[in-house]
Write an enzyme that holds these catalytic residues in place. Sequence first.
Site, short mmCIF file in Angstrom:
data_model
loop_
_atom_site.label_atom_id
_atom_site.label_comp_id
_atom_site.label_asym_id
_atom_site.label_seq_id
_atom_site.Cartn_x
_atom_site.Cartn_y
_atom_site.Cartn_z
N LYS A 11 16.09 13.42 5.33
CA LYS A 11 15.97 14.87 5.58
C LYS A 11 14.52 15.31 5.42
O LYS A 11 13.72 14.67 4.74
CB LYS A 11 16.85 15.69 4.63
CG LYS A 11 16.56 15.52 3.12
CD LYS A 11 15.49 16.43 2.55
CE LYS A 11 15.15 16.06 1.11
NZ LYS A 11 13.87 16.42 0.62
N ASP A 138 20.70 16.79 -3.55
CA ASP A 138 20.48 16.52 -2.12
C ASP A 138 21.61 15.70 -1.49
O ASP A 138 21.63 15.51 -0.28
CB ASP A 138 19.17 15.74 -1.92
CG ASP A 138 17.93 16.60 -2.11
OD1 ASP A 138 18.07 17.83 -2.26
OD2 ASP A 138 16.82 16.04 -2.12
#
Length: 300
Positions: A11, A138
């Site tokens: 990401k 995350d």
Amino acid sequence: MSSVTVRVPAKVNVQLSVGPLRDDGYHDLVNVFHAVSVFDEVIAKESESISVRVEGESADLVPVDNGNLAIQAARALAKHAGRTYGVELVIRKAIPVAGGMAGGSADAAGTLVACNELWGLGLPREDLMEIAADLGSDVPFSLLGGTAVGTGRGEQLAELPTGGRFHWVFAIADGGLSTARVYAECDRLRAALEEVVAWPQASDALLAALKAGDARALGPELANDLQPAALMLRASLARTLEAGRELGALGAIVSGSGPTCAFLAADEGQARELAVALVGAGVCRTAVPAYGPVAGASIV
Ligand code: ATP
């Protein structure tokens, strides 16, 4: 089933706004996550006990004991299912280690999906999301993929449909940066500057650019509150960012806690050229063109 392979993306945070330090040591965040086409592969094979082997990009820097997030994910899933299961995990790393692209979180998410299948648990995504949130802030996004606005510690996610594909270049540095150290440096800098830290909020202009799929509008809106701290700890990143801007990137930002730098390009061709030019300029170890958004952890 004797083996399951899952592909899971890295990401980049297109907006990372860090609120004031909370009493529990965390920060409230607004974290606009965007999954990009740099993938780790997690292969789960039948076994009596839980183990992990890591291959590829900086594999030697990744622990293979309980410190590995993939092992923690397998154990958490077995505990949730209320049974003792075994798995031999093989992680093929392409996501830079300690690079600010959530590689460990990706492997944890990949492991949840792979073991759910290997062990025939059939747990719905919502259950995996809950286990993921306990593993790290995350990890839920690595399951979800796409583009999403995270709040809280980053784990409360609202999906954000985007109007098109964005092209990126990731400039990968030698060595990593510890996320905890970068947050601590952020707090230190803010205290030293006596900054009044505002409550984090998603930027309307950034969300509109994402929704429209408009790279030119998105470039100047990229924002990362951890960037000053990452630059303090790794001064050479200022030169990397500057080189990318001079070479025509639409936007340049440190990815998460760094040291990877993310550059937004107008299209695939520009991304490819920019990657070559950044390496040629000697401002990174390697540069990887990629695109987003892509799907989260998926069985292949
Ligand atoms: P984030 O962007 O989420 O802050 P990061 O991308 O900077 O994280 P990771 O690659 O996730 O950092 O690794 C951070 C540390 O976690 C590593 O230095 C390593 O010791 C440890 N770690 C544990 N499991 C893994 C894993 N499966 N892959 C990579 N690192 C792992």
